[in-house]
Design a protein around this motif. Sequence first.
Motif, mmCIF file in Angstrom:
data_model
loop_
_atom_site.group_PDB
_atom_site.id
_atom_site.type_symbol
_atom_site.label_atom_id
_atom_site.label_comp_id
_atom_site.label_asym_id
_atom_site.label_seq_id
_atom_site.Cartn_x
_atom_site.Cartn_y
_atom_site.Cartn_z
ATOM 1 N N SER A 85 56.735 47.629 41.585
ATOM 2 C CA SER A 85 58.236 47.766 40.822
ATOM 3 C C SER A 85 59.205 47.696 42.030
ATOM 4 O O SER A 85 60.433 47.173 41.494
ATOM 5 N N HIS A 86 59.157 47.921 43.228
ATOM 6 C CA HIS A 86 60.293 48.151 43.965
ATOM 7 C C HIS A 86 59.859 47.478 45.512
ATOM 8 O O HIS A 86 58.573 47.325 45.917
ATOM 9 N N VAL A 87 60.998 46.900 46.130
ATOM 10 C CA VAL A 87 60.815 46.534 47.425
ATOM 11 C C VAL A 87 61.556 47.713 48.490
ATOM 12 O O VAL A 87 62.979 47.732 48.109
ATOM 13 N N PHE A 88 61.026 48.197 49.612
ATOM 14 C CA PHE A 88 61.693 49.013 50.383
ATOM 15 C C PHE A 88 62.059 48.407 51.604
ATOM 16 O O PHE A 88 60.949 48.234 52.365
ATOM 17 N N THR A 89 63.260 48.012 51.687
ATOM 18 C CA THR A 89 63.553 47.258 52.960
ATOM 19 C C THR A 89 64.408 48.218 54.219
ATOM 20 O O THR A 89 65.405 48.627 53.822
ATOM 21 N N PRO A 90 63.636 48.328 55.199
ATOM 22 C CA PRO A 90 64.326 49.222 56.239
ATOM 23 C C PRO A 90 65.346 48.646 56.760
ATOM 24 O O PRO A 90 65.633 47.439 57.454
ATOM 25 N N VAL A 91 66.639 49.356 57.007
ATOM 26 C CA VAL A 91 67.814 49.026 57.413
ATOM 27 C C VAL A 91 68.132 49.836 58.830
ATOM 28 O O VAL A 91 69.121 49.345 59.558
ATOM 29 N N ALA A 92 67.284 50.979 59.002
ATOM 30 C CA ALA A 92 67.246 51.615 59.968
ATOM 31 C C ALA A 92 66.021 52.628 60.084
ATOM 32 O O ALA A 92 65.273 52.523 59.103
ATOM 33 N N ASP A 93 65.779 53.480 61.233
ATOM 34 C CA ASP A 93 64.717 54.255 61.117
ATOM 35 C C ASP A 93 64.905 55.225 59.867
ATOM 36 O O ASP A 93 65.798 56.023 59.998
ATOM 37 N N GLY A 94 63.817 55.205 58.770
ATOM 38 C CA GLY A 94 63.924 56.133 58.133
ATOM 39 C C GLY A 94 64.713 55.733 56.829
ATOM 40 O O GLY A 94 64.761 56.533 55.915
ATOM 41 N N ILE A 95 65.600 54.739 56.799
ATOM 42 C CA ILE A 95 66.496 54.305 55.699
ATOM 43 C C ILE A 95 66.237 53.048 55.006
ATOM 44 O O ILE A 95 66.135 52.055 55.696
ATOM 45 N N TYR A 96 66.036 53.078 53.621
ATOM 46 C CA TYR A 96 65.773 51.888 53.203
ATOM 47 C C TYR A 96 66.715 51.487 52.086
ATOM 48 O O TYR A 96 67.362 52.186 51.158
ATOM 49 N N HIS A 97 67.078 50.311 51.975
ATOM 50 C CA HIS A 97 67.594 49.524 50.828
ATOM 51 C C HIS A 97 66.520 49.109 49.768
ATOM 52 O O HIS A 97 65.420 48.598 50.036
ATOM 53 N N VAL A 98 66.918 49.831 48.507
ATOM 54 C CA VAL A 98 65.701 49.587 47.450
ATOM 55 C C VAL A 98 66.014 48.625 46.372
ATOM 56 O O VAL A 98 66.987 49.086 45.933
ATOM 57 N N THR A 99 65.378 47.805 46.271
ATOM 58 C CA THR A 99 65.614 46.646 45.289
ATOM 59 C C THR A 99 64.180 46.521 44.327
ATOM 60 O O THR A 99 63.186 47.354 44.664
#
Length: 361
Positions: A42-56
Amino acid sequence: MNNKNRIKTLVVAVAIAASVLTLVSLSSAQDNAPSGVIETRSHVFTPVADGIYHVTGTGAVNLISHAMLIEGEHDLLVVDSHVSPNAGMALIDAIKSVSAKPVRYLINTHYHFDHAHGNQVFPQDVEIIGHRYTREKLSGELGNVLEESTFISFTEGVPGQIEQMQAQLATTENTDERAELQGRIAVQQAHLNSLAGIEPTPPNITIEDSMSIFQTVRGGGREIQIAHLGRGHTGGDVVVFLPEEKIIYTGDLMVPFLPYMGDAHVDEWPDALERLKTFDFDTLLPGHGPIVEGKERIDMLQAYLRDLWSNTEALKQRGLSAEQAAEQIDMTAHSGNYPQIRGAGADVRAIRRIYQLLDEA
């Protein structure tokens, strides 16, 4: 076209636009993201920094809005819970593919249904944080949000969308097209079923201006700032800022296309955006649409909002109704920044809101 049909048309248009933008965001994020992208059903977790994800979203569940996940050494922080219990539960399940740590905090960037109606499925020990106004709206102190025009106008068209797809399915013989339609129908039907079970769940921790959470991370700590910059998209928008990483999550206060304005303080919104520009960030994660680098698009939205306000005020002074003004208003000067502007006209819900604010003033 009567007003009800116009609203339904706008709902469909917005839904289509949001879907396209989500796909663009997803494609762009995956093409340019650092290694470590995690995709679930259902989701894609794209890392934008260490341990931080933009969730789409992948499209397997109707999410409508994005989210953010911040992983600490011992626990997790989530920003926004999506549109329904079904979507919120899908988010919780998907997070398990990223980390086995418990969610400790959930932040609502504002009260709108597509960002906060997944609250109810989060565990009871999760602290929900939002602006006081967000609590007042979701608690029912200011009326039932499920009976407001915003929720109704974005949900009343769902049964019709399902019927339209079912009618298309009945006349489609191509096997691949049928499979695609059946999948879309299943997603929308699950969304419709979940809408019926919404129980608005308010934050239990509120802020007026700002607060910080200090999250333990390997090798030190991370400051997570939550700030209310003034009334804009709603009366209680907050942004989530990570000063060390120079990342800011804005919800719907700032998105890279024309936002919904049915509950906005259109006259005050540009000032809130001006305060947004004072934050030292390189990457802006919006509640909808692709990731934004830099601050140029903030200027674009400010210019549009100011012109929309002044142009609407002029039409009101000429004696036009909100519906007439919505049909005649000319915002094509901004079409270079917002390609969806293809001629005269604007969302009647935005114009009605400006009329309301002008009357109150």
